[in-house]
Design a protein around this motif. Structure first.
Motif, PDB file in Angstrom:
ATOM      1  N   LEU A 127      14.090  28.596  91.294  1.00 26.58           N
ATOM      2  CA  LEU A 127      15.260  28.450  92.164  1.00 26.58           C
ATOM      3  C   LEU A 127      15.655  26.989  92.270  1.00 26.58           C
ATOM      4  N   ASN A 128      14.668  26.130  92.408  1.00 26.88           N
ATOM      5  CA  ASN A 128      14.935  24.694  92.435  1.00 26.88           C
ATOM      6  C   ASN A 128      15.578  24.240  91.136  1.00 26.88           C
ATOM      7  N   THR A 130      17.171  26.061  88.729  1.00 24.90           N
ATOM      8  CA  THR A 130      18.482  26.661  88.485  1.00 24.90           C
ATOM      9  C   THR A 130      19.551  26.080  89.406  1.00 24.90           C
ATOM     10  N   GLY A 131      19.218  25.991  90.700  1.00 26.16           N
ATOM     11  CA  GLY A 131      20.185  25.473  91.658  1.00 26.16           C
ATOM     12  C   GLY A 131      20.582  24.040  91.365  1.00 26.16           C
ATOM     13  N   THR A 132      19.610  23.203  91.020  1.00 24.07           N
ATOM     14  CA  THR A 132      19.913  21.806  90.737  1.00 24.07           C
ATOM     15  C   THR A 132      20.733  21.664  89.461  1.00 24.07           C
ATOM     16  N   ASP A 135      24.245  22.526  90.293  1.00 20.59           N
ATOM     17  CA  ASP A 135      24.834  21.410  91.046  1.00 20.59           C
ATOM     18  C   ASP A 135      25.198  20.258  90.116  1.00 20.59           C
ATOM     19  N   ARG A 152      27.579  20.480  96.169  1.00 20.50           N
ATOM     20  CA  ARG A 152      27.494  21.671  96.999  1.00 20.50           C
ATOM     21  C   ARG A 152      26.332  21.463  97.958  1.00 20.50           C
ATOM     22  N   LEU A 155      23.742  24.190  98.479  1.00 17.41           N
ATOM     23  CA  LEU A 155      22.904  24.438  97.306  1.00 17.41           C
ATOM     24  C   LEU A 155      21.873  23.334  97.137  1.00 17.41           C
ATOM     25  N   THR A 156      22.277  22.098  97.398  1.00 19.40           N
ATOM     26  CA  THR A 156      21.333  20.978  97.323  1.00 19.40           C
ATOM     27  C   THR A 156      20.196  21.150  98.315  1.00 19.40           C
ATOM     28  N   THR A 159      17.807  24.050  97.218  1.00 18.81           N
ATOM     29  CA  THR A 159      16.888  23.708  96.130  1.00 18.81           C
ATOM     30  C   THR A 159      15.761  22.800  96.614  1.00 18.81           C
TER      31      THR A 159
END
Length: 282
Positions: A127-128, A130-132, A135, A152, A155-156, A159
């Motif tokens: 998750l960290n 993918t999210g980063t 972003d 975002r 989202l930041t 993550t």
């Protein structure tokens, strides 16, 4: 505070600390390859990959700092948090943290035997990552008005929370299962090794998770300053050093004389003190 105190100042301090930590990781890498020349290939490749990514990360930080301190003097209004080198760094940091977390998740799985726990940590780590990446990709696609508004924020934060929780779960899990193995034996030597490994698990876990927490705090409280980026610059180097410290510490867990406890992470040629399934070898 003046503009430089919340922009250029934190950036320079973060770059200095990151450079120092990179020097420490370089020395640790030399120690690792000298101490464990016959270690598992996967671990040797892991160390090489993480160090290459960390070196690239340092180059990006240095270039970004240059643009702030040199180019920024000519055009102060053009100084922003996001730039090409900064966006590249946003991609490199989660790659490094995910690789390091994968190592510790593997160790946690070998200690606990719990696929559920390992899968939970793996989901948080991914998750960290993918999210980063999402972003950073969004920021890379923006050619104008490159400010913190482009990020975002939710989202930041998500993550960063994911990586902090993952590190805490790994540390707590390692401590719990190490102490469980300690209670199962009456051997005094094994107790000493288990206690030492417990301290290392706590120290490495706190170093990475607290760094992520600091980024969250500064990002939420002062996201329009460069304070959170200064801590974020150091995050990748903290992960790299925690990995190398865990690998190199195996040598120092040998018990005096010929009796050792294995808590192996995969050293092939002789009994290793970081074995996930403890057994006494005399």
């Amino acid at each position: 505070m003046s503009g430089a105190a919340i922009t250029t100042g934190p950036a320079v301090v973060g770059s200095m600390i990151a450079s120092y930590l990179f020097g420490c990781s370089t020395l640790q890498t030399y120690t690792y390859y000298r101490r464990f020349p016959c270690d598992r290939r996967v671990f040797r490749i892991l160390v090489a990959t993480v160090m290459i990514l960390t070196f690239s990360h340092i180059i990006c930080i240095m270039y970004w700092t240059w643009t702030l301190t040199v180019s920024g003097c000519e055009n102060p209004d053009g100084v922003t948090i996001f730039s090409n080198s900064r966006d590249a760094n946003l991609i490199l940091t989660p790659l490094i943290s995910t690789l390091v977390q994968a190592f510790f998740i593997y160790r946690l799985f070998k200690f606990s035997g719990s696929k559920t726990l390992a899968a939970f940590c793996g989901i948080l780590s991914m998750l960290n990552l993918t999210g980063t990446l999402v972003d950073a990709t969004t920021a890379l696609g923006i050619s104008t008005d490159r400010t913190t508004k482009n990020a975002r924020n939710w989202l930041t934060i998500l993550t960063l929370v994911a990586t902090a929780v993952c590190d805490l779960v790994i540390s707590i899990g390692l401590v719990y299962f190490l102490q469980r193995e300690r209670r199962r034996t009456k051997a005094h030597q094994i107790h000493n090794i288990a206690d030492r490994l417990t301290r290392w698990a706590i120290e490495t876990g706190l170093a990475t998770s607290m760094s992520a927490v600091l980024v969250i705090v500064f990002f939420c409280a002062m996201r329009n300053t460069f304070l959170w980026t200064a801590v974020y610059d150091v995050l990748a180097d903290v992960y790299t050093n925690s990995l190398l410290a865990a690998l190199n510490s195996r040598k120092s867990t040998r018990i005096r004389d010929t009796c050792v406890i294995e808590f192996s992470t995969g050293y092939d040629t002789s009994p290793d003190p970081v074995s996930d399934n403890p057994e006494v070898v005399c």
